[in-house]
Design an enzyme around this catalytic site. Structure first.
Site, PDB file in Angstrom:
ATOM      1  N   GLU A 334       0.887  -1.156   0.132  1.00 39.96           N
ATOM      2  CA  GLU A 334      -0.046   0.037   0.083  1.00 39.96           C
ATOM      3  C   GLU A 334       0.889   1.212  -0.088  1.00 39.96           C
ATOM      4  O   GLU A 334       1.996   1.426   0.831  1.00 39.96           O
ATOM      5  CB  GLU A 334      -0.955  -0.053   1.250  1.00 39.96           C
ATOM      6  N   ASN A 393      -4.810   5.021  -2.130  1.00 39.43           N
ATOM      7  CA  ASN A 393      -5.858   5.582  -1.523  1.00 39.43           C
ATOM      8  C   ASN A 393      -6.462   6.394  -2.591  1.00 39.43           C
ATOM      9  O   ASN A 393      -5.946   7.499  -3.087  1.00 39.43           O
ATOM     10  CB  ASN A 393      -5.606   6.204  -0.280  1.00 39.43           C
ATOM     11  N   ASP A 455     -11.927  -0.005   1.599  1.00 39.27           N
ATOM     12  CA  ASP A 455     -10.992   0.457   2.631  1.00 39.27           C
ATOM     13  C   ASP A 455     -11.992   0.471   4.012  1.00 39.27           C
ATOM     14  O   ASP A 455     -13.108   0.962   3.836  1.00 39.27           O
ATOM     15  CB  ASP A 455     -10.291   1.702   2.545  1.00 39.27           C
ATOM     16  N   GLU A 512      -5.931  -5.363   7.655  1.00 39.24           N
ATOM     17  CA  GLU A 512      -4.633  -4.532   8.064  1.00 39.24           C
ATOM     18  C   GLU A 512      -4.571  -4.374   9.416  1.00 39.24           C
ATOM     19  O   GLU A 512      -5.409  -4.496  10.267  1.00 39.24           O
ATOM     20  CB  GLU A 512      -4.912  -3.172   7.164  1.00 39.24           C
TER      21      GLU A 512
END
Ligand code: C2E
Ligand code: CA
Ligand code: CA
Length: 737
Positions: A334, A393, A455, A512
């Site tokens: 990420e 993101n 997310d 995560e």
């Protein structure tokens, strides 16, 4: 065009009327009425155009006093000054006239110069005061104008040095929208409604002002316990007004403690407090205090420097690895942005992303991050060690960018990457905000081949029903959720349920914020697909990440089937990628099971070793997982160089390794080999000159006992090594008793 002011003469006596008209005609346009009733009719017609009324008292039909009371009672005419004509200079007449609201009086007989002077001065007085009124009061709402509010507030503070005052200012977040949708008139009507609310709330003891557009202010003696409920209810009241469609009003409070601060600044601060809430859903008020003050100053400084920072490359990409849980393969990364500011130093996203989301800069920054992420993938592809994917993101503001898909396509094409290499992380709460827009935009991106990750899943309130319609490939479980759920007993099956749901919807799941081995094991148990978190690595600069990709690539090439129990089984294990440890390329527990089944009596005597580092936990804690990972990789090199091609090498877990050497000549040579390995480990150089050591337990197998029994024995021997022979090797049986 007649620019003369209009004067109305009300007098029943025709001769008197003529005389008065004659006196006034040179200066004014004169209108005449015979009695009160007639005069009212004239007023109705000409209204406020009339600058002054000259009024006789004794008249038929409607006398002067009755007329006067009508005029004063009607707000449309009450401001027109009236001069009463009295019969004599008698004091009682004059008092009666004045008490009925007359501005002045003149006595009969008429003295032309006196009449002209009085009329002129009264008209003048009225016009001046009207002008002052216009400056003092806001035309639209009737509240004080800004300047007058300041002046009155100053006055109040001076006159009441002993009382405590607050200033509240407010501002309507989406006011422009009201004007756009319903028109200016509707907007004006709404503002008048707000002004009313202010007047009612503040009452007699305070003052209210209308500054500009949708900004209001008031000052009053401190008397409220401010709370969200209170301001929320005011907001609700505003929303009952005509044209108030989902109005959001934000209030800022400035409590006056230091009276040397100029009023203007006090109001500015209250307004700043109100504006600081602009994008904060469900928050209606903020108090201006030192904390807010420094936050606003800080935000201002950030806003001032963000553009040059982007140009000067102060924003830097950090990568945090994601691992595939079933085989611990590095699966991607990420991209997380950092700001390395020349004066402020290292800034983490929490310090600037929320502000950028409010001021819109996030769109620019995100595009920069996407571009950089693609550039990195291109670079590594070119070097021959490709990274599967990088997740970036995507902020909710990006989704409202009209050409998001065009922008993203252009970027991946520029770097010759397929869209599937770029994963787009979109926060769950964006999905719940505007499902329509999201489904359309994100659906299109997905059709183009981008991989969509939801997310922070589990942090918001997306209904399962909604999830069904959402264009999503991957659920990324929120870390708070992981941390709280993995702390609960396994029977509480929310995680398991989500996993089943995901499987049923054909979504993969990334967890995560995985920080501990326990969490990892829990996630592995319930079949989570990918993990990301401090347990493996923190986000790191790209040049630190590169060795991981490189290693992964090398491990992929290095896998040597002959190092497993038997070529046949080994290959099978390799082919499906199961049973392998990602870091060392050795077998893992699952691989061991397969390999153990394949062991044969003709391989015996076998020497079974169990190795365990002595202080890995400590090294882990002090130097982080990356260093200890490096150490484990070095150890695997030691093992490789001390074993033969058909020996079995297994990483049992963490820092425990099981080694099975075939055709061992004797106990002594087995012990010797074990000691050699332990010695080699002590010679592993670390950058910090750490002393690393491992201990080993050894058992010999004659081909009769069960393999599990053998492993238990090595464990026993290892315990002996740890207590009696730390950093060395112990043989089961010799240590017994
Ligand atoms: P996020 O997207 O949910 O990113 C995960 C955050 O969790 C990252 O914080 C990461 O460093 C942190 N994290 C990862 N593993 C662990 C762990 O095991 N334990 C704990 N406690 N934390 C862990 P970071 O880098 O500070 O980013 C914070 C947030 O800022 C991100 O949350 C994301 O919403 C936003 N952000 C970061 N970079 C960007 C960007 O380039 N664009 C946009 N729009 N937002 C970004
Ligand atoms: Ca993220
Ligand atoms: Ca997240």
């Amino acid at each position: 065009m007649n620019l003369k002011r209009k004067v109305l003469v009300v007098e029943d006596n025709r001769i008197n009327r003529m005389i008065l008209s004659g006196i006034l005609a040179s200066e004014y346009q004169v209108l005449e009425a015979e009695n009160g009733q007639e005069a009212l009719n004239v007023l109705k017609e000409c209204g406020e155009e009339i600058s002054l009324i000259l009024l006789d008292i004794l008249m038929p039909v409607m006398d002067g006093y009755t007329f006067l009371s009508h005029v004063k009672a009607d707000p449309a005419y009450s401001s027109i000054p009236v001069i009463v004509i009295t019969q004599s200079d008698g004091e009682s007449d004059e008092v009666t006239a004045l008490s009925h609201g007359a501005a002045d009086f003149v006595a009969k007989p008429y003295k032309p110069q006196v009449i002209l002077h009085r009329v002129a001065s009264i008209i003048n007085l009225r016009e001046t005061s009207a002008m002052i009124h216009m400056i003092q009061y806001d035309r639209l709402t009737g509240l004080y104008s800004k300047e007058f509010f300041y002046q009155q507030a100053r006055e109040i503070l001076i006159q009441h040095p002993d009382k405590e005052y607050d200033i509240i200012c407010s501002d309507i977040v989406n006011f422009k929208l009201i004007n756009d949708i319903f028109g200016i008139q509707a907007g004006d009507q709404l503002l008048c409604g707000v002004a009313d609310l202010y007047l009612r709330t503040v009452g007699e003891e305070g003052i209210c002002g209308h500054f500009n557009a949708d900004q209001f202010a008031c000052l009053f003696e401190r008397r409220f316990d401010y709370s969200e409920e209170m301001f929320g209810s005011w907001n609700d009241q505003i929303n009952t007004l005509p044209y108030a469609k989902n109005i959001v009003m934000k209030w800022g409070v400035y409590s006056i403690t230091d009276r040397t601060v100029p009023i203007e600044q006090m109001c500015d601060r209250a307004l700043l407090a109100a504006r600081s809430l602009k994008a904060q859903y469900g928050k209606y008020y903020a108090v201006y205090d030192d904390e807010l003050r420094s936050r606003l100053l800080r935000e201002q400084a950030i806003t001032d420097s963000m553009e040059p920072a982007l140009e000067q490359g102060q924003f830097v990409i950090y990568l945090q690895p994601k691992y595939r849980i079933k085989d611990n393969q590095l699966a991607g990364a990420e991209a997380l942005v950092r700001w390395i500011h020349p004066e402020w130093g290292f800034q983490s996203p929490a310090q600037f992303i929320p502000l950028f989301e409010r001021n819109g800069f996030i769109t620019k920054l995100d595009q920069y991050v996407w571009r950089q992420s693609c550039a990195i993938m291109r670079q590594w592809d070119d070097k021959g060690y490709p990274l599967a994917s990088v997740s970036v993101n995507v902020s909710r503001a990006d989704i409202y960018n009209a050409d998001l898909s065009g922008t993203l396509m252009k970027i991946v094409q520029e770097y010759g990457l397929s869209p599937s290499r770029l994963h787009l992380e979109i926060t769950e709460s964006a999905y719940t905000e505007d499902p329509g827009q999201i489904v359309e935009t994100v659906g299109h991106l997905r059709d183009l081949g981008f991989v969509i990750e939801m997310d922070d899943f589990g942090s918001g309130y997306s209904s399962l029903n909604m999830l069904n319609d959402m264009p999503v490939d991957v659920l990324k479980l929120d870390m708070k959720f992981i941390q709280s759920e993995t702390a609960k007993p396994a029977s509480q099956g929310i995680l398991r349920f989500i996993m089943e749901l995901a499987r049923w919807m054909k979504l993969s799941v990334v967890a995560e914020g995985v920080e501990t081995l326990e969490q990892l094991e829990r996630l592995r148990d319930i079949g989570c697909d990918y993990v990301q978190g401090y347990y493996f690595a923190k986000p790191m600069p790209c040049d630190e990440f590169e060795p991981l990709v490189k290693e992964q690539y090398a491990a992929g090439k290095k896998q040597k089937p002959q190092k497993t129990a038997s070529a046949g089984h080994g290959e099978c294990v390799l082919e499906d990628g199961l049973g392998r440890d990602y870091l060392t390329g050795f077998l893992n527990r699952r691989g061991l099971d397969t390999a153990a089944k394949a062991l044969d009596k003709k391989d015996s005597p076998l020497a079974v070793y169990l190795f365990d580092f002595d202080h890995l936990q400590q090294i882990n804690e002090t130097y982080g997982h990356l260093k200890s990972d490096r150490l484990l990789a070095d150890f695997s090199e030691v093992l490789l160089s001390h074993t033969r091609g058909n020996d079995v090498l297994v990483r049992i877990g963490g820092d425990e390794f099981l080694v099975i050497m075939k055709h061992m000549r004797s106990e002594d040579s087995a012990l010797k080999r074990g000691e050699e390995i332990c010695r080699a480990v002590r010679e592993i150089g670390t950058p910090d000159n750490l002393t690393v050591s491992c201990s080993a337990g050894l058992a010999l197998w004659n081909g009769e006992d069960a393999v599990s029994e053998m492993i238990d024995r090595t464990n026993e021997a290892l315990n002996h090594a740890k207590t009696d022979n730390r950093g060395g090797c112990c043989l089961w049986g010799r240590t017994k008793g």
